[in-house]
Enzyme design. Sequence first.
Site, PDB file in Angstrom:
ATOM      1  N   LYS A 148       0.842  -1.191   0.000  1.00 31.09           N
ATOM      2  CA  LYS A 148       0.000   0.000   0.000  1.00 31.09           C
ATOM      3  C   LYS A 148       0.876   1.239   0.000  1.00 31.09           C
ATOM      4  CE  LYS A 148       0.760   1.961   3.323  1.00 31.09           C
ATOM      5  NZ  LYS A 148       2.019   2.506   3.935  1.00 31.09           N
ATOM      6  N   TYR A 231      -4.500   4.002   5.938  1.00 31.32           N
ATOM      7  CA  TYR A 231      -5.057   3.012   6.884  1.00 31.32           C
ATOM      8  C   TYR A 231      -6.389   3.508   7.455  1.00 31.32           C
ATOM      9  CZ  TYR A 231      -0.624   0.494   6.956  1.00 31.32           C
ATOM     10  OH  TYR A 231       0.473  -0.228   6.597  1.00 31.32           O
TER      11      TYR A 231
HETATM   12  P1  NAD Z   1      12.442   1.559   2.449  1.00 23.24           P
HETATM   13  O1  NAD Z   1      12.909   2.907   2.014  1.00 23.24           O
HETATM   14  O2  NAD Z   1      13.021   1.001   3.690  1.00 23.24           O
HETATM   15  O3  NAD Z   1      12.672   0.497   1.274  1.00 23.24           O
HETATM   16  C1  NAD Z   1      12.510   0.825  -0.092  1.00 23.24           C
HETATM   17  C2  NAD Z   1      13.318  -0.146  -0.913  1.00 23.24           C
HETATM   18  O4  NAD Z   1      13.215   0.242  -2.277  1.00 23.24           O
HETATM   19  C3  NAD Z   1      14.818  -0.127  -0.567  1.00 23.24           C
HETATM   20  O5  NAD Z   1      15.321  -1.427  -0.595  1.00 23.24           O
HETATM   21  C4  NAD Z   1      15.429   0.709  -1.695  1.00 23.24           C
HETATM   22  O6  NAD Z   1      16.768   0.350  -1.966  1.00 23.24           O
HETATM   23  C5  NAD Z   1      14.534   0.310  -2.847  1.00 23.24           C
HETATM   24  N1  NAD Z   1      14.551   1.266  -3.960  1.00 23.24           N
HETATM   25  C6  NAD Z   1      14.633   0.916  -5.246  1.00 23.24           C
HETATM   26  N2  NAD Z   1      14.669   2.006  -6.025  1.00 23.24           N
HETATM   27  C7  NAD Z   1      14.620   3.068  -5.216  1.00 23.24           C
HETATM   28  C8  NAD Z   1      14.642   4.465  -5.433  1.00 23.24           C
HETATM   29  N3  NAD Z   1      14.660   4.976  -6.660  1.00 23.24           N
HETATM   30  N4  NAD Z   1      14.596   5.276  -4.366  1.00 23.24           N
HETATM   31  C9  NAD Z   1      14.506   4.772  -3.119  1.00 23.24           C
HETATM   32  N5  NAD Z   1      14.490   3.434  -2.837  1.00 23.24           N
HETATM   33  C10 NAD Z   1      14.550   2.599  -3.887  1.00 23.24           C
HETATM   34  O7  NAD Z   1      10.848   1.622   2.556  1.00 23.24           O
HETATM   35  P2  NAD Z   1       9.864   0.640   3.313  1.00 23.24           P
HETATM   36  O8  NAD Z   1       9.494   1.236   4.607  1.00 23.24           O
HETATM   37  O9  NAD Z   1      10.385  -0.736   3.288  1.00 23.24           O
HETATM   38  O10 NAD Z   1       8.565   0.780   2.374  1.00 23.24           O
HETATM   39  C11 NAD Z   1       8.459   0.140   1.134  1.00 23.24           C
HETATM   40  C12 NAD Z   1       6.985  -0.004   0.736  1.00 23.24           C
HETATM   41  O11 NAD Z   1       6.313  -0.741   1.733  1.00 23.24           O
HETATM   42  C13 NAD Z   1       6.221   1.298   0.615  1.00 23.24           C
HETATM   43  O12 NAD Z   1       5.289   1.178  -0.418  1.00 23.24           O
HETATM   44  C14 NAD Z   1       5.496   1.439   1.923  1.00 23.24           C
HETATM   45  O13 NAD Z   1       4.281   2.175   1.814  1.00 23.24           O
HETATM   46  C15 NAD Z   1       5.198   0.000   2.244  1.00 23.24           C
HETATM   47  N6  NAD Z   1       5.100  -0.257   3.692  1.00 23.24           N
HETATM   48  C16 NAD Z   1       4.041  -0.959   4.156  1.00 23.24           C
HETATM   49  C17 NAD Z   1       3.935  -1.248   5.500  1.00 23.24           C
HETATM   50  C18 NAD Z   1       2.811  -2.095   5.985  1.00 23.24           C
HETATM   51  O14 NAD Z   1       2.597  -2.153   7.177  1.00 23.24           O
HETATM   52  N7  NAD Z   1       2.107  -2.767   5.109  1.00 23.24           N
HETATM   53  C19 NAD Z   1       4.910  -0.798   6.393  1.00 23.24           C
HETATM   54  C20 NAD Z   1       5.988  -0.086   5.890  1.00 23.24           C
HETATM   55  C21 NAD Z   1       6.075   0.174   4.538  1.00 23.24           C
END
Ligand code: NAD
Length: 387
Positions: A148, A231
């Site tokens: 999401k 959410y």
């Molecule tokens: P994060 O920044 O920790 O991870 C993002 C990942 O994408 C990294 O591995 C990064 O290297 C990669 N990536 C690839 N291309 C990129 C670019 N151009 N710029 C930046 N990063 C790039 O983020 P996260 O917290 O893991 O979130 C990722 C996704 O998961 C989002 O869509 C977020 O909304 C979702 N999320 C959902 C929940 C949930 O409870 N369902 C919780 C946290 C995050």
Amino acid sequence: MAISRRSFLQHAAIGTSTLLAARAQAQRGPIAPPDQQSADAKLPEVVSRKLGVAIVGLGKLALEEVLPAFGECKYAQPVALVSGHPDKAKRVAAAYKIPAEAIYDYAGYEKLANNAKVDAVYIILPNSMHAEYTVRALKVGKHVLCEKPMATSVAEAEQMISAASANKRTLMIAYRLQYEPTHLRAIEICRKQELGALKIIRATNCQDTKAPNIRLSKALGGGPLQDVGVYCINGARYLTGEMPIEVTAIEHRSSEPRFAEVPESVAFTMRFPSGVISHASCSLGSAESRHLEVLAREGAFEIENAFTYRGLKMRVRRAGKPNGRPNEIVEPKIEERNHFADELDAFAQAILSNKPIRTPGADGLADLRVIAAIEQAARTGRAVKLG
Ligand code: NAD
């Protein structure tokens, strides 16, 4: 000591039955031989095949929640990784016993098509990349579980849904709380009107996000509505079972450098066809608060830590008569489960057993329509109707 006749007869009866049972046991031996044992032994389900999932993006959520959750999955397993960091990917692959050949980079993403072990991909990338990586996976015949918010616009979400349908693949949005026991109980209370008709839903999902973070980047699809507000929107929709018909909103644009691209906070209201009014606050610049309160005609319930990964707690209040004030408060015991694992299993079962999914692309699209209306309401200062 004097023994009554009645007591004597009772003791004699117990003595006789104990004696008979002991004699029968002695004839049988300490355990029945195999041919005399019951044939109706209960067999646990044998899982013949697990869904193979490629994890796309190895950020915080993937590493800290999703990959560990596979350990509690019955029907899904990680079989490939897609990452822009080869060294990190190698370490992760070794930890989860994924072969080095099953590590892909973003440019070589379509090579997943040649890996028969990969049934599906789980997109855990910045929001701005969800649509592209979903459509590319669907085109090479993989099912998709997408984080999401589903995408950054209604148009992108529609393209994703069309691609899933054109390629006859499953597209599920990772709305984990729709697989979480406390929220499932909340849905049941609302659907069965256990506390009477719903009236008001109040939701707060706020946190303090430090830069740098994808949530603070407009180009990457960040923002408080997209990250945490979604959410509150999805929750009000699954509690009412309705789509809002009108929204109002205000937002705060902060002068702090970290909020140069996205609003710091948004507060919004949603009006539902049944008359339910939902008001919500989301922020990326406040102390953490994750609270949900639902007021119905004859009572109310609230969920503490409502949007977190663990530690959710429900409190139900029933209104007393005649003054309507709450006079009974209960905290139902609800099993805490790893709902990331349950969500992954639900996705896998839907594909392996051809069952319908609870959170399809249409669910993600509906939220994006509401987000677009809230953004318009905040921009114009006017209520926005949803068709
Ligand atoms: P994060 O920044 O920790 O991870 C993002 C990942 O994408 C990294 O591995 C990064 O290297 C990669 N990536 C690839 N291309 C990129 C670019 N151009 N710029 C930046 N990063 C790039 O983020 P996260 O917290 O893991 O979130 C990722 C996704 O998961 C989002 O869509 C977020 O909304 C979702 N999320 C959902 C929940 C949930 O409870 N369902 C919780 C946290 C995050």
